[in-house]
Motif scaffolding. Structure first.
Motif, PDB file in Angstrom:
ATOM      1  N   ARG A 176       1.061  -1.285  -0.066  1.00  0.00           N
ATOM      2  CA  ARG A 176       0.018  -0.045   0.013  1.00  0.00           C
ATOM      3  C   ARG A 176       0.796   1.204  -0.077  1.00  0.00           C
ATOM      4  O   ARG A 176       2.218   1.176  -0.054  1.00  0.00           O
ATOM      5  CB  ARG A 176      -0.904  -0.051   1.248  1.00  0.00           C
ATOM      6  CG  ARG A 176      -0.619  -0.483   2.489  1.00  0.00           C
ATOM      7  CD  ARG A 176       0.626  -0.117   3.074  1.00  0.00           C
ATOM      8  NE  ARG A 176       0.376   1.347   3.401  1.00  0.00           N
ATOM      9  CZ  ARG A 176       1.592   2.191   3.674  1.00  0.00           C
ATOM     10  NH1 ARG A 176       2.799   1.563   3.624  1.00  0.00           N
ATOM     11  NH2 ARG A 176       1.493   3.612   3.716  1.00  0.00           N
ATOM     12  N   GLY A 177       0.173   2.436  -0.041  1.00  0.00           N
ATOM     13  CA  GLY A 177       0.935   3.690  -0.370  1.00  0.00           C
ATOM     14  C   GLY A 177       0.990   4.122  -1.822  1.00  0.00           C
ATOM     15  O   GLY A 177       1.346   3.275  -2.633  1.00  0.00           O
ATOM     16  N   ARG A 197      -7.423   0.351  -6.162  1.00  0.00           N
ATOM     17  CA  ARG A 197      -7.623   1.394  -5.066  1.00  0.00           C
ATOM     18  C   ARG A 197      -7.878   2.752  -5.857  1.00  0.00           C
ATOM     19  O   ARG A 197      -6.661   3.165  -6.239  1.00  0.00           O
ATOM     20  CB  ARG A 197      -6.349   1.296  -4.220  1.00  0.00           C
ATOM     21  CG  ARG A 197      -6.231  -0.018  -3.594  1.00  0.00           C
ATOM     22  CD  ARG A 197      -5.402   0.103  -2.135  1.00  0.00           C
ATOM     23  NE  ARG A 197      -6.011   1.024  -1.087  1.00  0.00           N
ATOM     24  CZ  ARG A 197      -5.427   1.426  -0.326  1.00  0.00           C
ATOM     25  NH1 ARG A 197      -4.274   1.435   0.122  1.00  0.00           N
ATOM     26  NH2 ARG A 197      -6.157   2.117   0.514  1.00  0.00           N
ATOM     27  N   ASP A 219      -2.601  11.037  -1.271  1.00  0.00           N
ATOM     28  CA  ASP A 219      -2.866   9.948  -2.277  1.00  0.00           C
ATOM     29  C   ASP A 219      -3.453  10.782  -3.759  1.00  0.00           C
ATOM     30  O   ASP A 219      -3.434  10.038  -4.616  1.00  0.00           O
ATOM     31  CB  ASP A 219      -4.066   8.954  -1.871  1.00  0.00           C
ATOM     32  CG  ASP A 219      -3.420   8.080  -0.824  1.00  0.00           C
ATOM     33  OD1 ASP A 219      -3.071   8.567   0.555  1.00  0.00           O
ATOM     34  OD2 ASP A 219      -3.454   7.123  -1.062  1.00  0.00           O
ATOM     35  N   ASN A 228      -5.913  12.044   1.684  1.00  0.00           N
ATOM     36  CA  ASN A 228      -5.061  11.348   2.222  1.00  0.00           C
ATOM     37  C   ASN A 228      -5.669  10.448   3.271  1.00  0.00           C
ATOM     38  O   ASN A 228      -6.785  10.531   3.560  1.00  0.00           O
ATOM     39  CB  ASN A 228      -3.889  12.406   2.962  1.00  0.00           C
ATOM     40  CG  ASN A 228      -2.833  11.405   3.254  1.00  0.00           C
ATOM     41  OD1 ASN A 228      -1.856  10.821   2.617  1.00  0.00           O
ATOM     42  ND2 ASN A 228      -2.293  11.528   4.714  1.00  0.00           N
ATOM     43  N   LYS A 229      -4.707   9.420   4.055  1.00  0.00           N
ATOM     44  CA  LYS A 229      -5.342   8.621   4.876  1.00  0.00           C
ATOM     45  C   LYS A 229      -6.394   9.112   5.792  1.00  0.00           C
ATOM     46  O   LYS A 229      -6.231  10.477   6.498  1.00  0.00           O
ATOM     47  CB  LYS A 229      -4.060   7.917   5.724  1.00  0.00           C
ATOM     48  CG  LYS A 229      -4.749   6.971   6.689  1.00  0.00           C
ATOM     49  CD  LYS A 229      -5.556   5.709   5.996  1.00  0.00           C
ATOM     50  CE  LYS A 229      -4.890   5.242   4.816  1.00  0.00           C
ATOM     51  NZ  LYS A 229      -5.852   4.634   4.222  1.00  0.00           N
TER      52      LYS A 229
HETATM   53  C1  LIG Z   1       3.814   7.983   0.262  1.00  0.00           C
HETATM   54  S1  LIG Z   1       1.998   8.530   0.262  1.00  0.00           S
HETATM   55  C2  LIG Z   1       1.317   7.111   0.991  1.00  0.00           C
HETATM   56  C3  LIG Z   1      -0.228   7.365   1.411  1.00  0.00           C
HETATM   57  O1  LIG Z   1      -0.880   6.143   1.290  1.00  0.00           O
HETATM   58  C4  LIG Z   1      -1.504   5.802   2.459  1.00  0.00           C
HETATM   59  O2  LIG Z   1      -2.751   5.108   2.111  1.00  0.00           O
HETATM   60  P1  LIG Z   1      -2.796   3.529   2.165  1.00  0.00           P
HETATM   61  O3  LIG Z   1      -1.813   3.103   3.374  1.00  0.00           O
HETATM   62  O4  LIG Z   1      -4.403   3.174   2.366  1.00  0.00           O
HETATM   63  O5  LIG Z   1      -2.322   3.113   0.982  1.00  0.00           O
HETATM   64  C5  LIG Z   1      -1.547   7.191   3.251  1.00  0.00           C
HETATM   65  O6  LIG Z   1      -2.689   7.787   2.695  1.00  0.00           O
HETATM   66  C6  LIG Z   1      -0.395   7.719   2.514  1.00  0.00           C
HETATM   67  O7  LIG Z   1      -0.443   9.114   3.035  1.00  0.00           O
END
Ligand SMILES: CSC[C@H]1O[C@H](OP(=O)(O)O)[C@H](O)[C@@H]1O
Length: 355
Positions: free
Chosen positions: A47-48, A91, A248, A258-259
């Protein structure tokens, strides 16, 4: 000290660190095709936003390396576009995969129009383009780290060392290496300007307690884990100097998805007079959408909230709401948007976009 590695790619062989098993186990799993990548991304084994795009593109490169060259470039490009369109659905909030797919489709169109390039050569060019994602992200991350550290240090010139709060995971486990927001923190630490990082747990997937804490302990960066509910008290108690988060998808006006939990941190930062930064590669900025209202917000399974692993921790039958992201309005991003091109005010992004 080397940073952790979430993605391994050698000569057409792709493996990812299964992040659902962290921090207890470090186990790499093979990704043999686009379908494997889609499932691993959807289940959040990887993820990320940047890492998702990189793994998606590399999985297509793995498939293309094994694929006998189709009869025509049109057939090749149809195959590539179908695979990329599928990857984007894994996603929907993170824009990186969508923009990487659009760039690859444009390359396919150029190769198709170029009569001096045959199908085999076109396939090789597309593979090289997809594989370049890894190196590009590493280079971008290092620049983000340096630009961000310089700006935060300048805006806190009276402080010897800084106290930073960060949310979710934006480090080596979300990118190809150095990280975005966590890359800025790494750069501050390297410059001996970091007093303490406060990382939030980041419920319900716990990217902060499971992944960011893992990276910070691994690199011996001074850090304290806090619950999401402690953020306001932490800002007051520890006199946080800045909040730095990832992104994101950034809309053209600077609104940032973002998260989940990021928006409330921005509101708290405003009320505590704490600088609030977003750190992201310029490729996370989606100039095709005017503001944050157009950003699709992914809903995640309720089980991520009601269970810890296989153990139920919430009452059976309770209704749940589990958006994976929220949108922070540009006016709350008071420190700026940190990119590999520099640090910009949220409403100053458009002039810096590539032609
Ligand atoms: C390097 S930005 C990563 C970004 O993605 C994360 O979400 P997820 O863990 O659900 O993929 C989170 O929003 C981060 O800021």
């Amino acid at each position: 000290m080397a940073t952790l590695q979430a993605i391994k790619y050698n000569d057409g062989q792709l493996e990812i660190l299964d992040q659902l098993l962290l921090p207890e186990s470090c186990i790499f799993i093979p990704i043999c095709n686009v379908e494997d990548a889609w499932a691993a991304i959807r289940e959040m084994k990887v993820r990320g936003a940047p890492a998702i795009a990189i793994v998606g593109c590399l999985s297509l490169a793995v498939e293309l390396r094994k694929l006998a060259a189709p009869e025509t470039k049109e057939e090749l490009c149809r195959f590539v576009k179908e695979k990329l369109d599928y990857l984007v659905t894994s996603r929907p909030t993170a824009v990186n995969t969508q923009l990487a797919a659009e760039a690859c489709v444009k390359l396919c169109a150029r190769l198709t129009d170029n009569t001096s390039v045959d199908t085999t050569a076109a396939k090789e060019d597309i593979i090289k383009h997809l594989e370049a994602m890894l190196a590009d992200d590493i280079a971008d991350n290092l620049a983000i780290g340096e630009h961000g550290a310089r700006d935060i240090t300048k805006k806190n010139a009276t402080k010897d060392k800084l106290r930073i709060l960060t949310h979710c995971n934006t480090g080596s486990l979300a990118t190809a290496g150095y990280g975005t927001a966590l890359g800025v923190i790494r750069s501050l630490h390297k410059a001996n300007k970091l007093d303490q990082v406060y990382c939030t747990e980041t419920r319900p997937y716990n990217q902060g307690s499971r992944l960011t804490a893992f990276e910070l302990v691994y690199e011996k960066i001074p850090a304290t884990l806090v619950c999401d509910s402690m953020a306001a008290a932490a800002m007051k108690q520890f006199k946080i100097d800045a909040v730095i988060v990832g992104a994101d998808r950034v809309a053209a006006n600077g609104d940032t998805a973002n998260k989940i939990g990021t928006y409330q941190l921005a509101v708290l930062a405003k009320s505590h007079d704490v600088l609030f930064y977003v750190a992201a590669p310029f490729s996370s900025i989606d100039f095709q959408i005017p503001n944050g209202q157009s950003i699709p917000i992914e809903e995640r399974p309720h089980s991520e909230m009601t269970h810890t692993g296989s153990t139920r921790t919430a009452a059976a039958g309770i209704n749940c709401w589990n958006p994976g992201f929220d949108v922070t309005p540009a006016e709350l991003i008071t420190g700026g948007i940190i990119t590999e091109k520099g640090v910009f005010k949220p409403d100053q992004l458009a002039p810096h976009q590539s032609n």
